[in-house]
Design a protein around this motif. Structure first.
Motif, PDB file in Angstrom:
ATOM      1  N   UNK A 195       0.831  -1.206   0.000  1.00 48.57           N
ATOM      2  CA  UNK A 195       0.000   0.000   0.000  1.00 48.57           C
ATOM      3  C   UNK A 195       0.863   1.253   0.000  1.00 48.57           C
ATOM      4  N   UNK A 207       2.674   2.687  -2.293  1.00 47.74           N
ATOM      5  CA  UNK A 207       2.481   3.601  -3.422  1.00 47.74           C
ATOM      6  C   UNK A 207       1.166   4.372  -3.284  1.00 47.74           C
ATOM      7  N   UNK A 208       0.146   3.687  -2.767  1.00 49.45           N
ATOM      8  CA  UNK A 208      -1.151   4.357  -2.585  1.00 49.45           C
ATOM      9  C   UNK A 208      -1.003   5.538  -1.634  1.00 49.45           C
ATOM     10  N   UNK A 209      -0.297   5.305  -0.550  1.00 50.77           N
ATOM     11  CA  UNK A 209      -0.187   6.351   0.460  1.00 50.77           C
ATOM     12  C   UNK A 209       0.738   7.478  -0.036  1.00 50.77           C
ATOM     13  N   UNK A 264       1.056   8.446  -3.106  1.00 52.30           N
ATOM     14  CA  UNK A 264       0.424   9.228  -4.166  1.00 52.30           C
ATOM     15  C   UNK A 264      -0.858   9.910  -3.686  1.00 52.30           C
TER      16      UNK A 264
END
Lengths: 249, 415
Positions: free
Chosen positions: B217, B219-221, B223
């Motif tokens: 996760x 990359x999610x956080x 971006x």
């Protein structure tokens, strides 16, 4: 047409102890406009992920810059991030949270207005057919369900730009088709989509324009017809090989 | 306050709430943050006491096997021994050999025949509880016999036992029950509180970034439209909260356990005055929070370099043990809170905890403790912020290891 993404000679260098300096992105330049799907096509290790990570501010460029929705990735990374939805094929979820909780979390992180967040989540739950599992913890969901949640997570704040890095990798045909259909709908809704893949059929189906990338360099950017004309080949695989031959190691 | 700062605070709060929610739903975090601090040590103390009491009760019920050798020349002693139901008189051929095999618990030898006064040697085995019990029973009988015999002989000469006493000594403990309770608390509590704080911080600190990497996760956080400082701040506050929760629950658990322990030992409920002075609570809260900030940011920094949760734990565990050394140093008797000891991080907090439990706080050393801990926490938090700005650390790429830490810390600007 308004330019949503403008990559301007983006460079990313790494230092590897064994291999020395590696240039993962070398003078990468392209533009992408509103309502367009731009495909970044290349083999594994070509620099697709690095380029998309540079655009989404996960990585900082070693040279060059890019603007997304008018914001510079170096000077205004937070504004860039608020303008994009990013999803890669490897993106995971918080197992201990439910889809609704994840959507709320990312909606708040992206500063989506509180008074509209609840209805936006409801809208996405309906859109991705998640009613049955929207309050179930993600650890109990199937791969397909999780991918739906991931897509919804990426678009919860309704960003004008979507960046998808090989989003169908590991998905079965049905789920992959759902995702590709959604990407087409995004274009219809006026979003700007950058989409990386090494699956030629996906690029042929979706992309308005295609950038061929290899060893960190953009070899060509054009429509599929334009690339056919340029190389004299009909199928994307052949076009790709033809351009690769022109760029020997 | 400007809208930008307000917005950052809100984002920090969002990350904080998310982390706390995740932690509450994580069994490991619950165990380390709630269950162990609240129940483990109190349960251990209670269990040890119960076992000790059971053991001593069992020893009390057993007869001590005894033998003696030689001419006693002490009228009435043999009758006393035989009359004591706790003792069993045996006549082995080789008493010392029997003691070695554990068939005999103690052996009395009269070494100088008919001389007066007779010499008595008592043989016992200090490594065996049963033999130690036998010795104390024999001592008791011999002491009574000796006192009675002196008294009898003095009476024969028309004197009283007081004639030969030079001075009568009476000992009076001036410490109140409350002071005794505080002293007892100060011996064990500060060290255990620091240990609990570290244990409480460890799991969420490792999970802060490594958890994101393992769950994919990160990359999610990264971006999401929140500044990385806000994300780090939210995670950091969640770790501090977990650490402080462990500390406070442990405090409650230990007070209950010690109170119970005193009751069991003394058998007098009114003597069991174990409680934390009211004035100590704000001191524990302030310095505890600062120490939690120091330990949490250090653990977050170290764990950030790991790629997996297990690796993260292996990075943090040595720090945990290292942080206990100054805490043990502070808990050692004889070291007091002075301007000098107040300069040693972690040790100074243990000393301050001890001081706040036992007596009035010295003003200047207390202020130094707070400033030193605040400064140490600020430095480690700055380092954590630099590490969280390094994309290779965040993504687990570029072969970043702990050896890269100085280069990251001294790099210019945000990485």
């Amino acid at each position: 047409m308004s330019v949503m993404i403008a990559a301007d000679r983006l460079v990313k260098r790494y230092h590897d102890k064994r291999r020395g300096e590696i240039i993962a992105a070398n003078q990468v330049s392209f533009e992408c406009v509103k309502g367009e799907i731009f495909g970044l096509l290349g083999p594994n290790g070509a620099g697709k992920t690095t380029t998309l990570r540079l655009l989404s501010t996960i990585l900082k460029p070693s040279g060059g810059t890019a603007t997304l929705n008018g914001y510079d990735v170096i000077r205004e990374p937070e504004r860039v991030r608020a303008s994009i939805g990013y999803l890669s094929g490897e993106t995971g979820l918080y197992d201990r949270l439910t889809p609704r909780e994840i959507l709320r979390y990312f909606g708040q992180l992206n500063r989506f207005p509180d008074d509209r967040l609840h209805s936006r989540i409801d809208e996405l739950v309906r859109l991705f057919d998640m009613e049955e599992f929207s309050d179930v913890r993600c650890e109990k969901l199937s791969t397909g369900m999780k991918q739906k949640v991931s897509i919804a997570r990426a678009v919860v704040h309704d960003p004008p730009i979507l960046i998808f890095d090989e989003p169908t990798s590991g998905l079965d045909i049905i789920v992959a088709d759902t995702l590709l259909t959604f990407i087409e709908e995004c274009r219809s809704a006026g979003k700007c989509v950058v989409f990386s893949t090494h699956i030629m059929s996906e690029a042929e189906r979706l992309c308005d324009r295609i950038g061929i990338i290899d060893r960190g360099e953009i070899l060509a950017v054009d429509t599929l017809d334009g690339l056919r004309e340029k190389t004299g080949e009909r199928f994307l695989e052949k076009i790709f090989r033809s351009l690769m031959r022109g760029n020997p190691a | 306050m400007s809208p930008v700062i307000m917005s950052r605070f809100r984002l920090t709060g969002t990350v904080f709430r998310h982390e706390i929610r995740s932690a509450i739903r994580d069994r490991n975090t619950l165990i380390y943050t709630l269950v162990i601090p609240l129940f483990l040590y109190p349960a251990l103390i209670w269990g040890i006491l119960q076992w000790t009491q059971f053991q001593s009760g069992s020893l009390e019920r057993q007869q001590s096997r005894l033998a003696w050798e030689g001419d006693e020349n002490l009228p009435g002693l043999a009758e006393l021994v035989r009359g004591d139901e706790r003792l069993l008189l045996l006549t082995p051929d080789d008493p010392l050999a029997e003691m070695e095999t554990g068939k005999l618990d103690a052996f009395i030898r009269f070494t100088n025949g008919g001389a007066s006064p007779p010499r008595i040697e008592t043989y016992y085995d200090l490594s065996r509880d049963r033999s130690t019990t036998a010795r104390s029973r024999i001592d008791e009988i011999l002491k009574d016999y000796r006192e009675n015999e002196i008294s009898r002989r003095l009476t024969e000469y028309g004197e009283t036992p007081e004639t030969i006493e030079v001075v009568f000594i009476t000992e009076v403990n001036v410490a109140s029950s409350e002071e005794m309770g505080r002293f007892l608390l100060s011996l064990v509590l500060p060290l255990i509180m620091v240990i609990m704080l570290s244990i409480g911080a460890m799991h969420p600190a490792v999970d802060a970034l490594v958890g994101e990497k393992e769950r994919k996760t990160v990359e999610s956080i990264l971006t999401a439209g929140a500044p990385r400082q806000s994300i780090l701040a939210g995670k950091f506050l969640a770790v501090v909260t977990a650490a402080m929760t462990a500390l406070l629950l442990n405090l409650i658990g230990m007070v209950i356990a010690l109170t119970h322990m005193l009751r069991m030992i003394e058998g007098q409920e009114e003597r069991a005055l174990i409680h934390v002075p009211l004035m100590a609570i704000p001191v524990i809260l302030v310095t505890g929070t600062l120490l939690a900030a120091l330990i949490s940011s250090a653990m977050i920094t170290l764990a950030a370099f790991a790629r997996t949760f297990k690796e993260g734990q292996s990075y943090v565990a040595p720090f945990y043990f290292l942080s206990i050394i100054p805490a043990v140093f502070g808990a050692t008797g004889g070291i007091e809170l002075t301007n000098l000891t107040a300069l040693i991080p972690i040790t100074n907090v243990v000393l301050l905890f001890r001081q706040t439990l036992t007596g009035p706080l010295p003003l200047v050393p207390s202020i130094i403790v707070i400033l030193v801990t605040l400064l140490s926490a600020s430095v480690t938090l700055y380092v954590a912020q630099k590490v969280y700005g390094d994309e290779d650390v965040l993504l687990g790429t570029g072969g970043r290891s702990l050896r890269s830490l100085p280069a990251i810390v001294f790099s210019r600007g945000e990485n």
